[in-house]
Design an enzyme around this catalytic site. Structure first.
Site, PDB file in Angstrom:
ATOM      1  N   MET A 104       0.688  -2.053 -37.467  1.00 25.64           N
ATOM      2  CA  MET A 104       1.920  -2.316 -36.778  1.00 25.64           C
ATOM      3  C   MET A 104       3.041  -1.536 -37.038  1.00 25.64           C
ATOM      4  SD  MET A 104       3.651  -6.082 -35.995  1.00 25.64           S
ATOM      5  CE  MET A 104       3.818  -6.673 -37.468  1.00 25.64           C
ATOM      6  N   CYS A 105       3.518  -1.409 -38.360  1.00 23.47           N
ATOM      7  CA  CYS A 105       4.453  -0.407 -38.859  1.00 23.47           C
ATOM      8  C   CYS A 105       5.863  -0.511 -38.435  1.00 23.47           C
ATOM      9  CB  CYS A 105       3.948   1.156 -38.630  1.00 23.47           C
ATOM     10  SG  CYS A 105       2.554   1.362 -39.495  1.00 23.47           S
ATOM     11  N   GLY A 106       6.797  -0.230 -39.172  1.00 28.60           N
ATOM     12  CA  GLY A 106       8.218  -0.185 -38.543  1.00 28.60           C
ATOM     13  C   GLY A 106       8.754   1.051 -39.151  1.00 28.60           C
ATOM     14  N   THR A 114       7.712   1.832 -42.711  1.00 31.07           N
ATOM     15  CA  THR A 114       6.954   0.596 -43.523  1.00 31.07           C
ATOM     16  C   THR A 114       5.683   0.837 -42.814  1.00 31.07           C
ATOM     17  OG1 THR A 114       7.849  -1.270 -42.156  1.00 31.07           O
ATOM     18  CG2 THR A 114       9.051  -0.396 -44.080  1.00 31.07           C
ATOM     19  N   ARG A 143       6.833  -5.862 -40.813  1.00 30.09           N
ATOM     20  CA  ARG A 143       5.886  -5.051 -39.919  1.00 30.09           C
ATOM     21  C   ARG A 143       5.025  -4.053 -40.681  1.00 30.09           C
ATOM     22  NH1 ARG A 143       7.222  -4.836 -34.583  1.00 30.09           N
ATOM     23  NH2 ARG A 143       5.976  -2.900 -34.436  1.00 30.09           N
TER      24      ARG A 143
END
Length: 299
Positions: free
Chosen positions: A1-3, A148, A32
């Site tokens: 997903m990552c942010g 992140t 995330r």
């Protein structure tokens, strides 16, 4: 997903607060991507000097390394050690020689970024822990980007964390997934672009590097990526003078921006922006798909 997050300051009065603002934005994005985190901060620099962002094992003796890099005409290089990373400032004319020296004599040390102003830090762990380890809240500068990570296609390692350098004073963070990264990785290696991890985001960074080596500007390289990079993505890129944003043609991943007279901010979600000063009066908008945005200071 990552942010991913990005912050570009228009108001010089906020430069002392850049690190604290970026740290707050990054930590809000923890759920995330709790696997690893990283950031690039653009602070002060010196003409005809270059900063090498170095990474090594915990407790590595960077001071001894710096002593080994002593230059007869310039003395000891500038050195700032932060956890597993160090920023070494050397004469720009000596960069190639220093790179060769590190590759031959100190292969255990990785160069994660280079530039007159850019400093890159990344590590495995929660964003709050990574930010604290490197002292992000106390850093000052004009702009920065952060990431992140939730690892999907590759292992959770420091090497696989973002940002990835795309050239001098340039780096990239990515939210999404590329479906053709293995084919691109092979093609880029044939072109002499080093890809060290299985992370598809490093392939995207390598692609931009390759395009720019062919003479494209960073904006042109991003636009070319709309045709050559299959999958879904949001890119935030840092440059010496600002930052840019690009979403894939269907804008698959969430993204929101806020602009005031003092700053331009990017977040994967609006909640990353809510603690910024004056956010209630900001122009909040969603960047359009397949559109390159840049905010930069005049050189």
């Amino acid at each position: 997903m990552c942010g991913i997050v990005g912050l570009f300051l228009k108001d010089p009065k906020l430069e002392g607060e850049l690190g604290a603002m970026l740290a707050s934005m990054l930590c809000v994005m923890t759920d995330r991507g709790p696997d690893s985190a990283g950031f690039a901060v653009y602070g002060s620099g010196a003409k005809e000097k270059v900063k090498l962002s170095l990474r090594a094992a915990a407790s590595y003796d960077f001071e001894a390394l710096a002593s080994g890099l002593s230059l007869p005409a310039a003395g000891l290089p500038g050195l700032a050690v932060r956890g597993t990373h160090a920023i070494v400032e050397i004469p720009a004319a000596r960069e190639a020689a220093v790179r060769a020296f590190l590759k031959e004599r100190h292969p255990e040390v990785a160069i994660v970024g280079t530039g007159e102003r850019m400093e890159i830090f990344k590590e495995v762990g929660l964003p709050a822990s990574v930010a604290q380890t490197f002292g992000l809240s106390g850093m000052r500068g004009t702009h920065g980007i952060g990431h992140t990570r939730m690892a999907t296609e590759s292992a959770v390692t420091t090497a696989g964390a973002h940002p990835f350098s795309t050239g001098a004073d340039q780096c990239l963070v990515h939210n999404g997934s590329l479906s053709n990264h293995n084919a691109l990785r092979r093609a880029l290696k044939r072109e002499g672009i080093a890809i060290e991890t299985d992370n598809d985001s490093e392939v995207a960074a390598g692609y931009l590097t390759w395009r720019m080596r062919q003479g494209a500007s960073l904006g042109q390289a991003l636009e070319a990526g709309l045709n050559d990079l299959d999958g879904f993505f949001t890119f935030v890129v840092g440059t010496e003078n600002g930052f840019g944003v690009l979403r894939d043609p269907i804008a698959c991943k969430p993204a929101v921006m806020a602009e005031t007279d003092q700053y331009v901010a990017f977040g994967s979600e609006y909640r990353a922006l809510v603690d910024l000063p004056g956010i209630a009066k900001a122009r909040v908008f969603e960047p359009e798909p397949a559109t390159v945005y840049f905010w930069e200071r005049a050189q």
